[in-house]
Design a protein around this motif. Sequence first.
Motif, PDB file in Angstrom:
ATOM      1  N   CYS A  95     -13.779   2.058  18.969  1.00 54.95           N
ATOM      2  CA  CYS A  95     -13.459   1.602  17.127  1.00 54.95           C
ATOM      3  C   CYS A  95     -13.892  -0.374  18.076  1.00 54.95           C
ATOM      4  CB  CYS A  95     -11.810   1.782  16.773  1.00 54.95           C
ATOM      5  SG  CYS A  95     -11.986   3.637  15.951  1.00 54.95           S
ATOM      6  N   THR A  96     -14.230  -0.894  16.653  1.00 53.02           N
ATOM      7  CA  THR A  96     -14.387  -2.417  17.503  1.00 53.02           C
ATOM      8  C   THR A  96     -12.893  -3.286  17.383  1.00 53.02           C
ATOM      9  OG1 THR A  96     -14.870  -3.027  14.925  1.00 53.02           O
ATOM     10  CG2 THR A  96     -16.762  -2.012  17.085  1.00 53.02           C
ATOM     11  N   MET A  97     -13.025  -4.072  17.318  1.00 54.14           N
ATOM     12  CA  MET A  97     -11.096  -4.713  17.628  1.00 54.14           C
ATOM     13  C   MET A  97     -11.911  -6.117  16.907  1.00 54.14           C
ATOM     14  SD  MET A  97      -9.705  -4.253  21.353  1.00 54.14           S
ATOM     15  CE  MET A  97      -8.032  -5.243  20.174  1.00 54.14           C
ATOM     16  N   ILE A  98     -11.707  -5.520  15.019  1.00 55.07           N
ATOM     17  CA  ILE A  98     -12.232  -7.068  14.379  1.00 55.07           C
ATOM     18  C   ILE A  98     -10.945  -6.856  13.032  1.00 55.07           C
ATOM     19  CG2 ILE A  98     -13.813  -4.724  13.111  1.00 55.07           C
ATOM     20  CD1 ILE A  98     -15.610  -7.154  11.927  1.00 55.07           C
ATOM     21  N   ALA A  99     -11.121  -8.190  12.718  1.00 55.98           N
ATOM     22  CA  ALA A  99     -10.271  -7.766  11.873  1.00 55.98           C
ATOM     23  C   ALA A  99     -10.226  -7.939  10.699  1.00 55.98           C
ATOM     24  CB  ALA A  99      -8.780  -9.766  12.175  1.00 55.98           C
ATOM     25  N   LEU A 100      -9.970  -7.733   9.521  1.00 57.80           N
ATOM     26  CA  LEU A 100     -10.549  -7.898   7.938  1.00 57.80           C
ATOM     27  C   LEU A 100      -9.710  -7.472   7.426  1.00 57.80           C
ATOM     28  CD1 LEU A 100     -12.984  -4.603   8.341  1.00 57.80           C
ATOM     29  CD2 LEU A 100     -13.665  -7.070   8.215  1.00 57.80           C
ATOM     30  N   GLU A 101     -10.033  -8.653   6.312  1.00 57.36           N
ATOM     31  CA  GLU A 101      -9.068  -9.013   5.030  1.00 57.36           C
ATOM     32  C   GLU A 101      -9.550  -8.837   3.674  1.00 57.36           C
ATOM     33  OE1 GLU A 101      -9.240 -12.676   2.965  1.00 57.36           O
ATOM     34  OE2 GLU A 101      -6.858 -12.549   2.874  1.00 57.36           O
ATOM     35  N   LYS A 102      -8.657  -7.886   3.376  1.00 58.55           N
ATOM     36  CA  LYS A 102      -8.722  -6.463   2.433  1.00 58.55           C
ATOM     37  C   LYS A 102      -8.106  -7.283   1.280  1.00 58.55           C
ATOM     38  CE  LYS A 102     -10.941  -3.278   5.042  1.00 58.55           C
ATOM     39  NZ  LYS A 102     -10.543  -1.158   5.984  1.00 58.55           N
ATOM     40  N   SER A 103      -8.297  -5.727   0.436  1.00 60.93           N
ATOM     41  CA  SER A 103      -6.881  -6.553  -0.896  1.00 60.93           C
ATOM     42  C   SER A 103      -6.997  -5.212  -1.574  1.00 60.93           C
ATOM     43  CB  SER A 103      -7.211  -7.453  -2.003  1.00 60.93           C
ATOM     44  OG  SER A 103      -9.462  -7.144  -2.672  1.00 60.93           O
ATOM     45  N   GLN A 104      -6.066  -5.261  -2.666  1.00 63.51           N
ATOM     46  CA  GLN A 104      -5.994  -3.446  -3.052  1.00 63.51           C
ATOM     47  C   GLN A 104      -5.679  -4.109  -4.395  1.00 63.51           C
ATOM     48  OE1 GLN A 104      -4.856   0.191  -2.171  1.00 63.51           O
ATOM     49  NE2 GLN A 104      -5.482  -0.220   0.303  1.00 63.51           N
ATOM     50  N   VAL A 105      -5.926  -3.698  -5.520  1.00 65.07           N
ATOM     51  CA  VAL A 105      -5.528  -3.608  -7.025  1.00 65.07           C
ATOM     52  C   VAL A 105      -4.977  -3.109  -7.453  1.00 65.07           C
ATOM     53  CG1 VAL A 105      -6.519  -3.817  -9.427  1.00 65.07           C
ATOM     54  CG2 VAL A 105      -7.633  -5.299  -7.729  1.00 65.07           C
ATOM     55  N   LEU A 106      -3.547  -2.821  -7.805  1.00 63.38           N
ATOM     56  CA  LEU A 106      -2.658  -1.855  -8.277  1.00 63.38           C
ATOM     57  C   LEU A 106      -2.181  -1.892 -10.184  1.00 63.38           C
ATOM     58  CD1 LEU A 106      -0.060  -2.397  -5.512  1.00 63.38           C
ATOM     59  CD2 LEU A 106      -2.245  -0.552  -5.086  1.00 63.38           C
ATOM     60  N   GLN A 107      -2.381  -1.005 -10.351  1.00 60.79           N
ATOM     61  CA  GLN A 107      -2.324  -0.687 -11.887  1.00 60.79           C
ATOM     62  C   GLN A 107      -0.763  -0.945 -12.435  1.00 60.79           C
ATOM     63  OE1 GLN A 107      -4.479  -1.183 -14.410  1.00 60.79           O
ATOM     64  NE2 GLN A 107      -2.845  -1.863 -15.874  1.00 60.79           N
ATOM     65  N   LEU A 108       0.420  -2.002 -13.014  1.00 63.00           N
ATOM     66  CA  LEU A 108       1.661  -1.871 -13.219  1.00 63.00           C
ATOM     67  C   LEU A 108       1.509  -0.484 -14.264  1.00 63.00           C
ATOM     68  CD1 LEU A 108       2.569  -5.687 -12.467  1.00 63.00           C
ATOM     69  CD2 LEU A 108       2.879  -3.406 -11.031  1.00 63.00           C
ATOM     70  N   SER A 109       2.674  -0.097 -15.199  1.00 64.19           N
ATOM     71  CA  SER A 109       2.440   0.495 -16.070  1.00 64.19           C
ATOM     72  C   SER A 109       3.032  -0.198 -17.057  1.00 64.19           C
ATOM     73  CB  SER A 109       3.511   1.302 -15.977  1.00 64.19           C
ATOM     74  OG  SER A 109       5.321   0.662 -15.313  1.00 64.19           O
ATOM     75  N   ALA A 110       3.860  -1.286 -17.291  1.00 68.10           N
ATOM     76  CA  ALA A 110       3.429  -2.575 -17.832  1.00 68.10           C
ATOM     77  C   ALA A 110       3.832  -3.807 -17.238  1.00 68.10           C
ATOM     78  CB  ALA A 110       5.442  -2.872 -18.117  1.00 68.10           C
ATOM     79  N   PRO A 111       3.507  -4.979 -18.671  1.00 73.47           N
ATOM     80  CA  PRO A 111       2.847  -6.957 -17.229  1.00 73.47           C
ATOM     81  C   PRO A 111       4.669  -6.987 -16.403  1.00 73.47           C
ATOM     82  CG  PRO A 111       2.664  -6.472 -19.929  1.00 73.47           C
ATOM     83  CD  PRO A 111       3.333  -5.140 -19.597  1.00 73.47           C
ATOM     84  N   LEU A 112       3.691  -7.235 -16.074  1.00 72.98           N
ATOM     85  CA  LEU A 112       4.625  -8.027 -14.543  1.00 72.98           C
ATOM     86  C   LEU A 112       5.962  -8.806 -16.051  1.00 72.98           C
ATOM     87  CD1 LEU A 112       5.940  -8.230 -11.867  1.00 72.98           C
ATOM     88  CD2 LEU A 112       4.183 -10.493 -11.741  1.00 72.98           C
ATOM     89  N   GLY A 113       5.397  -8.913 -16.369  1.00 71.90           N
ATOM     90  CA  GLY A 113       6.365 -10.455 -17.065  1.00 71.90           C
ATOM     91  C   GLY A 113       7.519 -11.302 -16.555  1.00 71.90           C
ATOM     92  N   ASP A 114       8.624 -11.526 -16.891  1.00 76.26           N
ATOM     93  CA  ASP A 114       9.951 -12.314 -16.151  1.00 76.26           C
ATOM     94  C   ASP A 114      10.169 -11.828 -14.494  1.00 76.26           C
ATOM     95  OD1 ASP A 114       9.696 -13.966 -17.022  1.00 76.26           O
ATOM     96  OD2 ASP A 114      11.045 -13.491 -18.946  1.00 76.26           O
ATOM     97  N   ARG A 115       9.874  -9.813 -14.451  1.00 78.68           N
ATOM     98  CA  ARG A 115      10.340  -9.585 -13.288  1.00 78.68           C
ATOM     99  C   ARG A 115       9.348  -9.866 -11.992  1.00 78.68           C
ATOM    100  NH1 ARG A 115       8.206  -3.267 -14.588  1.00 78.68           N
ATOM    101  NH2 ARG A 115       6.281  -4.653 -14.415  1.00 78.68           N
ATOM    102  N   PRO A 116      10.932  -9.953 -11.018  1.00 73.91           N
ATOM    103  CA  PRO A 116      10.306 -10.414  -9.757  1.00 73.91           C
ATOM    104  C   PRO A 116       9.358  -9.421  -8.998  1.00 73.91           C
ATOM    105  CG  PRO A 116      11.913  -9.685  -9.525  1.00 73.91           C
ATOM    106  CD  PRO A 116      11.837 -10.091 -11.029  1.00 73.91           C
ATOM    107  N   LEU A 117       7.971 -10.384  -7.962  1.00 69.71           N
ATOM    108  CA  LEU A 117       7.375  -9.282  -7.067  1.00 69.71           C
ATOM    109  C   LEU A 117       7.460  -9.386  -5.991  1.00 69.71           C
ATOM    110  CD1 LEU A 117       4.878  -7.255  -6.646  1.00 69.71           C
ATOM    111  CD2 LEU A 117       3.070  -9.196  -6.936  1.00 69.71           C
ATOM    112  N   HIS A 118       8.625  -8.342  -5.398  1.00 68.85           N
ATOM    113  CA  HIS A 118       8.718  -8.217  -3.630  1.00 68.85           C
ATOM    114  C   HIS A 118       7.256  -7.931  -3.548  1.00 68.85           C
ATOM    115  CE1 HIS A 118      12.559  -9.271  -5.305  1.00 68.85           C
ATOM    116  NE2 HIS A 118      12.443  -8.409  -6.188  1.00 68.85           N
ATOM    117  N   VAL A 119       7.255  -8.377  -2.466  1.00 70.62           N
ATOM    118  CA  VAL A 119       5.933  -7.988  -1.541  1.00 70.62           C
ATOM    119  C   VAL A 119       6.715  -7.994   0.072  1.00 70.62           C
ATOM    120  CG1 VAL A 119       3.902  -8.538  -2.945  1.00 70.62           C
ATOM    121  CG2 VAL A 119       4.980 -10.357  -0.748  1.00 70.62           C
TER     122      VAL A 119
END
Length: 119
Positions: A95-119
């Motif tokens: 394995c190479t010792m490399i750092a990669l920035e990645k992202s994932q798109v997550l589908q919510l069952s309802a709009p986020l609206g006023d709900r807080p997003l805790h990460v």
Amino acid sequence: MKRTVIALATAALALGLAPATQAQSSVDHRQEGTVWMPRLTEITRHEVLPGNQVRVHYWTGDPACYGAHAVLVETPWAVHVRVITGPRLGGADVCTMIALEKSQVLQLSAPLGDRPLHV
């Protein structure tokens, strides 16, 4: 072989040698393999997207060696997201010792609206 890679990386860090890193632009990924020794990984930023979606960004290693998946928990009051990373089962032996920035798109069952997003 994986134990050797981990032992070498640990020894390099103990000697004060920083791993070589290369920042690459973020690319959306899906779950990447089953991991062993899973760990929570910091979500560096997030975006609320149209269509009840959220994109989370995080740093991880070479996809030939490291896997990642996001865990999404929704309630009527809040949305919680965690990213789990770790060495891939059946991943590459070298394995190479490399750092990669990645992202994932997550589908919510309802709009986020006023709900807080805790990460």
